[in-house]
Design an enzyme around this catalytic site. Sequence first.
Site, PDB file in Angstrom:
ATOM      1  N   GLU A  67       0.820  -1.200   0.000  1.00  0.00           N
ATOM      2  CA  GLU A  67       0.000   0.000   0.000  1.00  0.00           C
ATOM      3  C   GLU A  67       0.860   1.260   0.000  1.00  0.00           C
ATOM      4  O   GLU A  67       2.085   1.207   0.189  1.00  0.00           O
ATOM      5  CB  GLU A  67      -0.939   0.013   1.211  1.00  0.00           C
ATOM      6  CG  GLU A  67      -0.240   0.010   2.548  1.00  0.00           C
ATOM      7  CD  GLU A  67      -1.207  -0.145   3.722  1.00  0.00           C
ATOM      8  OE1 GLU A  67      -2.399  -0.405   3.509  1.00  0.00           O
ATOM      9  OE2 GLU A  67      -0.742  -0.009   4.867  1.00  0.00           O
ATOM     10  N   ARG A 142      -1.453  -7.565  13.494  1.00  0.00           N
ATOM     11  CA  ARG A 142      -1.170  -6.575  14.536  1.00  0.00           C
ATOM     12  C   ARG A 142      -0.038  -7.050  15.440  1.00  0.00           C
ATOM     13  O   ARG A 142      -0.048  -8.167  15.943  1.00  0.00           O
ATOM     14  CB  ARG A 142      -2.409  -6.331  15.405  1.00  0.00           C
ATOM     15  CG  ARG A 142      -3.566  -5.674  14.702  1.00  0.00           C
ATOM     16  CD  ARG A 142      -4.623  -5.231  15.715  1.00  0.00           C
ATOM     17  NE  ARG A 142      -5.904  -4.996  15.060  1.00  0.00           N
ATOM     18  CZ  ARG A 142      -6.925  -5.846  15.072  1.00  0.00           C
ATOM     19  NH1 ARG A 142      -6.819  -6.973  15.742  1.00  0.00           N
ATOM     20  NH2 ARG A 142      -8.034  -5.562  14.440  1.00  0.00           N
TER      21      ARG A 142
END
Length: 253
Positions: A67, A142
Amino acid sequence: MRPCPPKPVARIWGGSALGFGPGIGEVWLCQAPLLVKLLDPRDWLSVQVHPPHAYALQVEGKPGKYEAWYVLAPGEIVYGFRRPVTPEEVVARAKEGTLDEVLNRLPVRPGQVVYLPAGLVHALGPGVRVYEVQTPSDLTYRLYDYGRPRELHLEKALAVARLEPLPLPEVQPEPVEGGEKLLSTPFFDLFRYPLAGRLALGAEAPLVLTLLEGEARLEGEVLKPPATFLLEAGEEATLEGKGLLLGASPKGG
């Protein structure tokens, strides 16, 4: 040419600056062939990492995630580590709540482009609104969540994370017809098009266009931010008005 209706998404860290009410952390503007979003964090996002294609296909049965951010409002981000760390240290600090002490925090400014390849540990800070373009996957592991009671994915994250400091590359824009190419990656290109009067654009590959600022007219329709539409390869569009558009095109890789 296909218009893309916005999809507001509530997030635990969401702010209220996107115009869709409080707590809306993301607005999904397009989902294919790229996932394009606006993000507005009130608090730090989790410290996270995305898997590369090879790992994700083997372990998750779907592609990985790469991204980039185009910064809309200033603040701080996490971009990798301040020094080399070991997996054992990361696990211990994540459990103790001290991982932030070894993370590399950087200031960012409006108009800055930040590429976030798979394997880079990163986080978005409070108030740093961004336009985000990514490969159409939402795989996120995470490492640390600032005390919020959400699941961590330490084993998978450490299997793909780069644990040494990584420099933030300087972006060198290249002129293209109607604007400039801000970023070229193996997976997508990011473009910026200033609109001052009339702008004619043609798409060699699929092109997701988002009006970020100002007002435009397209085929008799008035567009206001964050109006988004998809030009397929070979299609053309002529806009009139004043403002700023970003464009994203997928690439093989």
